[in-house]
Design an enzyme around this catalytic site. Structure first.
Site, PDB file in Angstrom:
ATOM      1  N   TRP A  36      40.978  32.794  36.622  1.00 46.23           N
ATOM      2  CA  TRP A  36      40.721  32.615  35.190  1.00 46.23           C
ATOM      3  C   TRP A  36      41.953  32.898  34.322  1.00 46.23           C
ATOM      4  O   TRP A  36      41.967  32.539  33.153  1.00 46.23           O
ATOM      5  CB  TRP A  36      39.580  33.553  34.742  1.00 46.23           C
ATOM      6  CG  TRP A  36      39.769  34.969  35.192  1.00 46.23           C
ATOM      7  CD1 TRP A  36      39.206  35.546  36.297  1.00 46.23           C
ATOM      8  CD2 TRP A  36      40.600  35.978  34.603  1.00 46.23           C
ATOM      9  NE1 TRP A  36      39.637  36.844  36.426  1.00 46.23           N
ATOM     10  CE2 TRP A  36      40.490  37.131  35.398  1.00 46.23           C
ATOM     11  CE3 TRP A  36      41.432  36.018  33.478  1.00 46.23           C
ATOM     12  CZ2 TRP A  36      41.188  38.320  35.108  1.00 46.23           C
ATOM     13  CZ3 TRP A  36      42.115  37.189  33.186  1.00 46.23           C
ATOM     14  CH2 TRP A  36      41.985  38.321  34.002  1.00 46.23           C
ATOM     15  N   LYS A  78      37.375  24.715  43.105  1.00 47.03           N
ATOM     16  CA  LYS A  78      36.357  25.652  42.596  1.00 47.03           C
ATOM     17  C   LYS A  78      37.074  26.538  41.572  1.00 47.03           C
ATOM     18  O   LYS A  78      37.780  27.481  41.927  1.00 47.03           O
ATOM     19  CB  LYS A  78      35.798  26.495  43.755  1.00 47.03           C
ATOM     20  CG  LYS A  78      35.094  27.793  43.321  1.00 47.03           C
ATOM     21  CD  LYS A  78      33.807  27.528  42.555  1.00 47.03           C
ATOM     22  CE  LYS A  78      33.109  28.824  42.141  1.00 47.03           C
ATOM     23  NZ  LYS A  78      33.672  29.427  40.904  1.00 47.03           N
ATOM     24  N   GLU A 116      47.968  33.204  47.032  1.00 48.07           N
ATOM     25  CA  GLU A 116      48.792  33.842  45.992  1.00 48.07           C
ATOM     26  C   GLU A 116      47.950  35.000  45.473  1.00 48.07           C
ATOM     27  O   GLU A 116      47.022  34.806  44.713  1.00 48.07           O
ATOM     28  CB  GLU A 116      49.132  32.805  44.923  1.00 48.07           C
ATOM     29  CG  GLU A 116      50.358  33.164  44.129  1.00 48.07           C
ATOM     30  CD  GLU A 116      49.993  33.841  42.829  1.00 48.07           C
ATOM     31  OE1 GLU A 116      49.901  35.096  42.840  1.00 48.07           O
ATOM     32  OE2 GLU A 116      49.785  33.139  41.836  1.00 48.07           O
ATOM     33  N   LEU A 117      48.287  36.205  45.946  1.00 49.88           N
ATOM     34  CA  LEU A 117      47.373  37.342  45.786  1.00 49.88           C
ATOM     35  C   LEU A 117      47.940  38.374  44.812  1.00 49.88           C
ATOM     36  O   LEU A 117      48.820  38.073  44.021  1.00 49.88           O
ATOM     37  CB  LEU A 117      47.090  37.939  47.177  1.00 49.88           C
ATOM     38  CG  LEU A 117      46.616  36.903  48.220  1.00 49.88           C
ATOM     39  CD1 LEU A 117      46.401  37.543  49.575  1.00 49.88           C
ATOM     40  CD2 LEU A 117      45.350  36.191  47.753  1.00 49.88           C
ATOM     41  N   CYS A 167      49.560  37.973  37.586  1.00 48.98           N
ATOM     42  CA  CYS A 167      49.865  38.593  38.888  1.00 48.98           C
ATOM     43  C   CYS A 167      51.300  39.087  38.938  1.00 48.98           C
ATOM     44  O   CYS A 167      51.635  39.916  39.771  1.00 48.98           O
ATOM     45  CB  CYS A 167      49.670  37.583  40.015  1.00 48.98           C
ATOM     46  SG  CYS A 167      48.003  36.997  40.113  1.00 48.98           S
ATOM     47  N   GLU A 214      46.885  47.520  40.653  1.00 59.80           N
ATOM     48  CA  GLU A 214      47.283  46.460  39.728  1.00 59.80           C
ATOM     49  C   GLU A 214      46.496  46.685  38.437  1.00 59.80           C
ATOM     50  O   GLU A 214      45.258  46.642  38.446  1.00 59.80           O
ATOM     51  CB  GLU A 214      46.946  45.106  40.356  1.00 59.80           C
ATOM     52  CG  GLU A 214      47.602  43.946  39.669  1.00 59.80           C
ATOM     53  CD  GLU A 214      47.395  42.633  40.424  1.00 59.80           C
ATOM     54  OE1 GLU A 214      46.453  42.524  41.219  1.00 59.80           O
ATOM     55  OE2 GLU A 214      48.191  41.702  40.188  1.00 59.80           O
TER      56      GLU A 214
HETATM   57  C1  SIN Z   1      49.647  34.363  38.042  1.00 54.69           C
HETATM   58  O1  SIN Z   1      49.417  35.312  37.340  1.00 54.69           O
HETATM   59  O2  SIN Z   1      49.058  34.206  39.119  1.00 54.69           O
HETATM   60  C2  SIN Z   1      50.618  33.293  37.665  1.00 54.69           C
HETATM   61  C3  SIN Z   1      51.636  33.720  36.715  1.00 54.69           C
HETATM   62  C4  SIN Z   1      52.706  32.685  36.494  1.00 54.69           C
HETATM   63  O3  SIN Z   1      52.637  31.556  36.992  1.00 54.69           O
HETATM   64  O4  SIN Z   1      53.663  33.044  35.833  1.00 54.69           O
END
Ligand code: SIN
Length: 478
Positions: free
Chosen positions: A149, A173, A249-250, A283, A380
């Site tokens: 999201w 999804k 991508e975690l 992330c 995190e």
């Molecule tokens: C992410 O938070 O997974 C992506 C961040 C980004 O592409 O800069």
């Protein structure tokens, strides 16, 4: 704003689904749409549709696929304002950031439309005079994308762009928090001429059941997921049964190191950009600010001054810098980590508590005197909170930075070129910002080491994730 598209998209048909679920605006809790709530049965139908569409789509030339993708890219850009408003309404980020994400998201379509025309194989010098050898690249087949999201457009285009460019078909999804951007993208893809079944969007609240079908079905040859390490590990295990290709991508726990020899202004600017984009919900957000003793107080004071002045409010207000967090759970988590640190001796230079703009807002925060013993060091945060840890030596900074199972993003600030090389090479992370707080772009490989994931998105690496290599050996050559 678009009239939101609220039906799911399977095999070129818009499907209302057996039930509907509500999508709310995180700034005020208002329901903005009721979206088709699909489950395992419809997920199988989506895979059927992707299977049916695959032969014709993969048989097109890369140039023909590229032309369609370029039309999709142009339509996304033409609709920037409407998409940005939709994104702000369902996700919460400030409008100017949403506009930036539309451009960032479209750039993946453009990049891969260009890149696929150059997916070369090799001719291989033969080992026998009667043989000739070469390798060619072919699409992996049906792909599944499970998307988060926090970037409801870019995380889809970053997967679907290369998949479609390579000749794969896809079942997406999207997160149940932000299905509207996904459906708007599908509508624009349909207008651009993406054939029925090539792109399918399965919206629904039962992510576990939908994910299970995508993992178990042997026709799906690749799964790409962006989200938590916890869920990534489940998907990894579930994909073992059919030995799918995987891109994961975690989570991250990004260190942001400020050495005594840093340019203070640049370090503060980088910290603001890296930490507070999307209210700290990326992330790659700086998660642990590691600051050397000699610059610690000056950096803390300057950062707190800037952060304390941030306008907090609905993303649709043009002045807003920090919008809401995505849901109650997110606010509770941030609050718990901050309270835990404060109870163990950290101090808030600014912020430190919820914000009165609404139930899902947290005040932008700078914490000092934070230590690695506090939970905030290892978790995190995913919120607008910068914890500042003090260190003395370069070796200590590297050990602290690498002392995590995660290895996605890292950052450091120093004006010493030797140190820049040393530290850049010593950090165990897939991405390193050196005197730079923002490095995401479609042209560079995005991805993590260790428990932050597998594979890369963007760049030429991002296309190869959707291609198989086939070795052709011609025998009997006279
Ligand atoms: C992410 O938070 O997974 C992506 C961040 C980004 O592409 O800069």
């Amino acid at each position: 704003m678009f009239d939101p598209v609220t039906d799911a998209f399977i095999g070129g048909h818009w499907m209302s689904g057996p039930t509907r679920f509500a999508v709310t605006n995180p700034a005020n809790g208002v329901v903005i749409a009721e979206v088709a709530n699909l489950g395992p049965v419809q997920t199988v139908e989506a895979i059927d549709a992707a299977e049916k569409a695959l032969p014709a789509w993969s048989a097109l030339t890369a140039k023909a696929r590229s032309a369609i993708l370029m039309r999709w890219n142009a339509l996304i850009l033409e609709n920037t304002e409407a998409l940005a408003e939709l994104m702000t309404a369902e996700q919460g980020k400030p409008l100017h950031e949403a506009r930036g994400e539309v451009a960032y998201g479209a750039a993946f379509i453009e990049w891969f439309a260009e890149e696929a025309k150059r997916s070369y194989g090799h001719t291989i010098p033969t080992t026998a005079s009667s043989k000739r050898m070469m390798s060619i690249k072919q699409p992996v087949g049906i792909c599944a994308a499970i998307t988060p999201w926090n970037f409801p457009i870019a995380m889809i285009t970053r997967k679907v762009g290369p998949a479609l460019a390579a000749g794969c078909t896809v079942v997406v999804k999207p997160s149940e928090e932000t299905p509207l951007c996904a459906l708007a993208l599908a509508r624009l893809a349909e207008i651009a001429g993406v054939p029925a079944g090539v792109l399918n969007i399965v919206t629904g609240t039962d992510a576990a059941a939908i994910g299970q079908v995508l993992c178990d079905d042997p026709r799906v040859r690749k799964l790409s997921f962006t989200g938590s390490t916890e869920v990534g590990k489940i998907l990894y295990r579930q994909c073992a049964g059919t030995v799918k290709k995987l891109s994961l991508e975690l989570g991250g726990n990004a260190p942001f190191i400020v050495f005594d020899d840093a340019d203070l202004d640049a370090a503060v600017a980088g910290a603001l950009a890296s930490k507070y984009r999307n209210a700290g919900q990326t992330c790659v957000c700086a998660n642990r600010m590691l600051v050397q003793s000699g610059i610690y107080d000056a950096f803390a004071e300057r950062l707190a001054q800037e952060v304390g002045a941030f306008a907090v409010g609905s993303g649709s207000d043009p002045d807003t810098v920090i919008g809401p967090l995505i849901n109650d759970e997110a606010v509770n988590k941030v609050e718990g980590l901050v309270n835990g640190a404060l109870e163990m001796g950290a101090k808030a230079l600014t912020g430190g508590a919820r914000h009165d703009a609404g139930a899902q807002f947290f005040t932008p925060t700078v914490l000092i005197d934070v230590t690695p013993q506090m939970e905030i060091f290892s978790q995190e945060i995913f919120g607008p909170v910068a914890p500042l840890f003090r260190f003395e030596t370069e070796a200590e900074a590297i050990a602290l930075a690498n002392g995590t199972p995660y290895g996605l993003a890292s950052y450091f600030y120093s004006q010493n070129v030797n140190r820049c090389w040393r530290v850049g090479e010593a950090l165990e992370f897939g991405m390193v910002g050196i005197n730079e707080g923002l490095f995401s772009t479609e042209v560079a490989p995005f991805g993590g080491w260790k428990e932050s994931g597998l594979g890369r998105e963007g760049a030429s690496e991002g296309l190869s994730e959707y291609l198989e290599t086939k070795y052709l050996c011609f025998g009997g050559v006279q």
